[in-house]
Every structure is written in structure tokens, then in C-alpha cells.
Design an enzyme around this catalytic site. Structure first.
Site, PDB file in Angstrom:
ATOM      1  NE  ARG A   1      -5.733  11.266  -2.250  1.00 10.34           N
ATOM      2  CZ  ARG A   1      -4.574  11.383  -1.617  1.00 10.34           C
ATOM      3  NH1 ARG A   1      -3.542  11.928  -2.204  1.00 10.34           N
ATOM      4  NH2 ARG A   1      -4.453  10.943  -0.385  1.00 10.34           N
TER       5      ARG A   1
ATOM      6  CB  CYS B   1      -3.691   2.413  -1.680  1.00 14.05           C
ATOM      7  SG  CYS B   1      -4.016   3.897  -2.619  1.00 14.05           S
TER       8      CYS B   1
ATOM      9  CD  GLU C   1      -7.955  -0.897   3.416  1.00 14.01           C
ATOM     10  OE1 GLU C   1      -7.732  -1.796   2.575  1.00 14.01           O
ATOM     11  OE2 GLU C   1      -7.635   0.295   3.249  1.00 14.01           O
TER      12      GLU C   1
ATOM     13  N   GLY D   1      -2.430   5.550   2.724  1.00 15.04           N
ATOM     14  CA  GLY D   1      -2.048   6.764   3.448  1.00 15.04           C
ATOM     15  C   GLY D   1      -1.352   7.695   2.483  1.00 15.04           C
TER      16      GLY D   1
ATOM     17  CG  HIS E   1      -8.056   1.476  -0.008  1.00 14.78           C
ATOM     18  ND1 HIS E   1      -7.188   1.802   1.000  1.00 14.78           N
ATOM     19  CD2 HIS E   1      -7.827   2.356  -1.006  1.00 14.78           C
ATOM     20  CE1 HIS E   1      -6.455   2.841   0.635  1.00 14.78           C
ATOM     21  NE2 HIS E   1      -6.823   3.200  -0.575  1.00 14.78           N
TER      22      HIS E   1
HETATM   23  N1  GLN Z   1      -2.054   8.981  -3.368  1.00 15.23           N
HETATM   24  C1  GLN Z   1      -1.441   8.448  -2.178  1.00 15.23           C
HETATM   25  C2  GLN Z   1       0.083   8.444  -2.320  1.00 15.23           C
HETATM   26  O1  GLN Z   1       0.558   8.666  -3.391  1.00 15.23           O
HETATM   27  C3  GLN Z   1      -1.942   7.041  -1.912  1.00 15.23           C
HETATM   28  C4  GLN Z   1      -3.420   7.081  -1.639  1.00 15.23           C
HETATM   29  C5  GLN Z   1      -3.917   5.975  -0.760  1.00 15.23           C
HETATM   30  O2  GLN Z   1      -3.159   5.236  -0.134  1.00 15.23           O
HETATM   31  N2  GLN Z   1      -5.216   5.874  -0.671  1.00 15.23           N
HETATM   32  O3  GLN Z   1       0.780   8.240  -1.352  1.00 15.23           O
END
Ligand code: GLN
Length: 187
Positions: free
Chosen positions: A136, A80, A173, A48, A171
Site C-alpha cells: 500500500r 513507506c 527491512e 504502519g 520496505h
Molecule cells: N498506506 C499506509 C499509510 O498511508 C502506509 C502503508 C505502509 O507503511 N506499509 O499510512
């Protein structure tokens, strides 16, 4: 307590974790309040936006409740954004985190050009490579005492384990492969 895996569901990619748990026959539960967390034996913090989630956690008291449960031995896995939220330090930023995992992370570490990518990763504890989806994604740039790197991509640490904490920059999931979920359930 019978096994119930909580998935923090205030924001982000929580639904796919619940689907993944369902696929392997483990009861999952959306966690939005401290009362929800009290019904869970484990917790997954999904992908997120880490700054947004930090604000939401502090608003509902989970910023206090999650560290309390962690100290009492609850296994927690961050994917992430979840990894960023667990980290003690975020490079070049004083953003709020739970600080439960003694690592430093670098957000969006693969650059703006490489917004997202997929690759086959070797993960310690898994026999065959795991097809990993990065969006990301962060990397781990400092490992504290007792933190074990369990996967690297191009020499950068993208998965760690420390006691009952697991952090993955990718990820699991988003694929049909449940082996990292199983790895978490075995912590
Ligand atoms: N770039 C997001 C962050 O820094 C994380 C990206 C992700 O959870 N897919 O919060």
C-alpha cells in the site's frame, strides 16, 4: 555519541528494522519516548498507518522532539508510512505530518487492486538492483528544492534523498538485503 539507531516503535513494522540492524552489527533501539530519542544518533520511522502514528506522536511529545533533532542534524529515514510522515504535504489531505522533507506524497498510490507487489529497483548509489517490497505504498509527486530522486518505478518516484533525510516508499527491512540500511548509515 556512539552510533545507536533509533527505530520509532509506537506502531507498525519496527521489529524487522531492529532485526535488519542487528544483522549488520549496528546497535538499534526502540524509540517510544523523548528520553529514548535522546539516546540515539539516527532515527528510522517504519511502515504502519500514518494517521494513527501522527496521533501517537503528538501524545508523547515526539512530534516536537523529532523536528528539533532533525534541525540539529540527526539523519532520519522513513520507509513507506515513515516517508508520508516526513513529507511536507500529503495530496488531497490535510493530515498532520512532521513536514521535514520538502516533498508531496500520494498515499496508496498504486491503487486498491495492487495492494502490494515486489520488483527489482535500480537505486542510485547501489551497484546491483534491489528487490523492493511495496505494501500500500505512497509515491512522491512533487520534489522540493534540494530533494534528489534516487529510485523510480514505472516513472514514479519511490525513493528520495535530501541532506540527511532518506525516504523510501518500499520496505527494505522485509528482505535480507541490507544495502539500503547501509546507505542510510552512510548519510
Ligand atoms: N498506506 C499506509 C499509510 O498511508 C502506509 C502503508 C505502509 O507503511 N506499509 O499510512
Amino acid at each position: 555519541m556512539p552510533e545507536t539507531v533509533g527505530v520509532l516503535s509506537l506502531q507498525g513494522d519496527f521489529e524487522r528494522h531492529l532485526v535488519a540492524l542487528d544483522r549488520i552489527g549496528v546497535p538499534g533501539r526502540e524509540v517510544r519516548t523523548v528520553a529514548d530519542l535522546d539516546e540515539c544518533s539516527r532515527l528510522i520511522i517504519p511502515g504502519g498507518e500514518s494517521t494513527t502514528l501522527g496521533i501517537l506522536l503528538r501524545r508523547c511529545g515526539l512530534d516536537q522532539a523529532i523536528p528539533e533533532r532533525a534541525r540539529a542534524g540527526m539523519p532520519i529515514w522513513g520507509t513507506c508510512m515513515g516517508l508520508i510522515l516526513l513529507a511536507k504535504e500529503v495530496e488531497g489531505s490535510d493530515q498532520w505530518t512532521l513536514g521535514l522533507l520538502d516533498v508531496t506524497v500520494r498515499r496508496n498510490a498504486f491503487g486498491r487492486q495492487v495492494y502490494s507487489f515486489e520488483t527489482d529497483l535500480t537505486i542510485r548509489g547501489l551497484e546491483r538492483p534491489f528487490h523492493a517490497v511495496f505494501i500500500r505504498a505512497p509515491i512522491v509527486t512533487r520534489l522540493g528544492v534540494g530533494v534528489e530522486p534516487i529510485a523510480e518505478h514505472e516513472g514514479k518516484v519511490v525513493a528520495v534523498r535530501s541532506g540527511k533525510m532518506l525516504g523510501t516508499a518500499f520496505h527494505p527491512e522485509l528482505t535480507e538485503d541490507s544495502r539500503v540500511h547501509e546507505l542510510f548509515l552512510n548519510l
